[in-house]
Motif scaffolding. Structure first.
Motif, short mmCIF file in Angstrom:
data_model
loop_
_atom_site.label_atom_id
_atom_site.label_comp_id
_atom_site.label_asym_id
_atom_site.label_seq_id
_atom_site.Cartn_x
_atom_site.Cartn_y
_atom_site.Cartn_z
N ARG A 170 113.28 42.61 66.01
CA ARG A 170 113.14 43.86 66.77
C ARG A 170 112.06 44.74 66.13
O ARG A 170 111.20 45.30 66.84
CB ARG A 170 114.49 44.59 66.80
N ASN A 171 112.08 44.86 64.84
CA ASN A 171 111.06 45.67 64.16
C ASN A 171 109.67 45.08 64.34
O ASN A 171 108.67 45.81 64.43
CB ASN A 171 111.39 45.79 62.67
N PHE A 172 109.60 43.76 64.43
CA PHE A 172 108.31 43.08 64.58
C PHE A 172 107.72 43.27 65.97
O PHE A 172 106.53 43.53 66.12
CB PHE A 172 108.48 41.59 64.27
N ILE A 173 108.55 43.14 67.01
CA ILE A 173 108.02 43.19 68.39
C ILE A 173 107.95 44.59 68.96
O ILE A 173 107.30 44.84 69.98
CB ILE A 173 108.85 42.30 69.34
N GLY A 174 108.63 45.55 68.33
CA GLY A 174 108.63 46.90 68.85
C GLY A 174 109.68 47.11 69.92
O GLY A 174 110.37 46.18 70.34
N GLU A 184 111.64 43.32 75.67
CA GLU A 184 113.08 43.04 75.74
C GLU A 184 113.45 41.95 74.75
O GLU A 184 112.77 40.93 74.64
CB GLU A 184 113.47 42.62 77.16
N LEU A 185 114.55 42.17 74.03
CA LEU A 185 115.03 41.20 73.06
C LEU A 185 116.43 40.75 73.46
O LEU A 185 117.34 41.56 73.63
CB LEU A 185 115.05 41.83 71.66
N SER A 186 116.58 39.44 73.60
CA SER A 186 117.85 38.87 74.06
C SER A 186 118.36 37.87 73.02
O SER A 186 117.60 37.35 72.20
CB SER A 186 117.65 38.18 75.41
N VAL A 187 119.67 37.59 73.08
CA VAL A 187 120.27 36.60 72.19
C VAL A 187 121.05 35.58 73.02
O VAL A 187 121.58 35.89 74.09
CB VAL A 187 121.20 37.25 71.15
N GLY A 197 119.83 45.36 67.34
CA GLY A 197 118.77 45.88 68.21
C GLY A 197 118.49 45.08 69.45
O GLY A 197 117.56 45.41 70.20
N ALA A 198 119.25 44.02 69.73
CA ALA A 198 119.03 43.25 70.95
C ALA A 198 119.40 44.08 72.17
O ALA A 198 120.34 44.88 72.14
CB ALA A 198 119.84 41.96 70.93
#
Length: 388
Positions: free
Chosen positions: A188-192, A196-199, A219-220
């Protein structure tokens, strides 16, 4: 308070597990039920793997559902173009690229270098873009076992070409919540915040729900789930279980979820009936006995207030709490049911006789039925009256 998104993979990952195969018609019908739950994404299938998957994904895309329709594609032109065609009728569509997310898969499955994986990611996103894909997801397979250095290189290549979503997968269900939360937070910190971040968590160690929730804490934005947790091997994150955890604990972490819980249970029941799915009686939320209590000490407490032994309210899901009469139940439940069914007696002798019959019976559960309970009551009442 942030609203968590859910991506339903019942019709792709869930359907591909042994015993879960569905016809095109069944998958299309089930997609309608899933959409009513309020999920944000429905994965229609893996269009290039079979004509049935293609037809199902295409038909689902043309239903006009509220959810965005996703299709899985390997990182090659043929798969990507097929997935785009299959989802062309959707109001909102997403192409999910299956990418390599761990050194284990690089060496032992793909037999390629990290440089190759990065280039493959870059090229596949470019192909998706020039073929008209507006939303592209980087599905990093086995990323729970991949190094951060590798993941960052693969993800950066995809984002540079225009991908707008990253999926971190615990493909073999082998991580633990603290480690997964740490990895999700690092990505999350890397992509900003704008990507959208999913798991996507599997349940091989029984931790899919815990890991998905840990992903949210890290942070997902979204979790990939399935009805009743069906999927490869031990299955995926069960939507009904994850929604419950968010409902009861999400506020402590500033999160909520917009899912119709009654429709969610209805969709699970539809799946169970469609594929004759065996559900353990003790399976959380969906099991036959998960809102049932048999032990007398517990029943005594719950008759005073269900909160004594109940963390999840069955009413939320349209289910009913039940007190199972058995040799462990004690006399309090017999007195309670006598009052409930307006059988009017204060005779301890009748209660004692009923208790002896019930606790010596091999078929104790039948006395949970009002008809059988009344029948037993009048039998014992007549015995007491004849003695007197």
């Amino acid at each position: 308070m942030r609203t968590i998104k859910l991506f339903d993979t019942t019709l792709r990952d869930g359907e591909q597990a042994p015993g879960n195969a569905m016809t095109v018609e069944q998958r299309v019908e089930l997609a309608k039920w899933i959409d009513l739950t309020g999920v944000d994404y429905i994965e229609g299938g893996f269009p290039s793997c079979s004509s049935a998957d293609y037809e199902a994904t295409k038909a689902i895309s043309e239903l006009g559902l509220n959810a965005s329709i996703s299709a899985l594609a390997r990182a090659n032109a043929r798969d990507i173009e097929c997935a785009i065609r299959a989802t062309s009728g959707a109001q909102r569509a997403q192409i999910q690229l299956l990418l390599t997310g761990s050194e284990i898969h690089l060496e032992k499955k793909r037999h390629i270098s990290l440089k190759d994986a990065v280039e493959e990611t870059r090229n596949s996103v470019h192909i998706a873009r020039i073929n008209g894909a507006k939303h592209i997801s980087l599905g990093c397979e086995d990323s729970s076992r991949g190094s951060l250095d590798m993941l960052k290189q693969v993800i950066a290549a995809g984002l540079e070409q225009g991908a707008d979503c990253v999926v971190l997968a615990d493909t073999v269900g082998g991580t633990i919540p603290s480690k997964f939360e740490e990895k999700v937070r690092a990505i999350r910190n890397f992509i900003g915040k704008d990507v959208e971040l999913s798991v996507h968590c599997h349940n091989d160690m029984g931790l899919a729900v815990a890991n998905s929730f840990a992903g949210f804490v890290g942070g997902a934005d979204c979790a990939q789930v399935s009805l009743c947790g069906i999927g490869e091997r031990a299955g995926n994150t069960a939507i009904e279980e994850l929604v419950t955890v968010i409902l009861y604990h999400g506020q402590d972490f500033g999160m909520n979820v917009n899912i119709n819980k009654i429709k969610m249970i209805a969709a699970c029941e539809k799946l169970i009936n469609e594929i004759n799915l065996f559900i353990s009686p003790q399976k959380p939320i969906m099991g036959k006995y998960v809102f049932s209590t048999a032990a007398g000490i517990h029943i005594n407490g719950m008759l005073q207030d269900p909160v004594c032994y109940e963390s999840v309210n069955p009413d939320i899901y349209g289910r009913k709490r039940e007190y199972i009469i058995s040799r462990l139940s004690g006399r309090s439940i017999i007195s309670e049911l006598i009052e409930k069914y307006n059988l009017k007696t204060t005779s301890p002798e009748i209660i004692e006789l009923m208790y002896k019959v019930i606790t010596s019976s091999k078929d104790v559960h039948k006395y949970n039925d009002e008809h059988h309970f009344r029948e037993l009551f009048f039998q014992q009442k007549n015995i007491v009256e004849s003695k007197n």
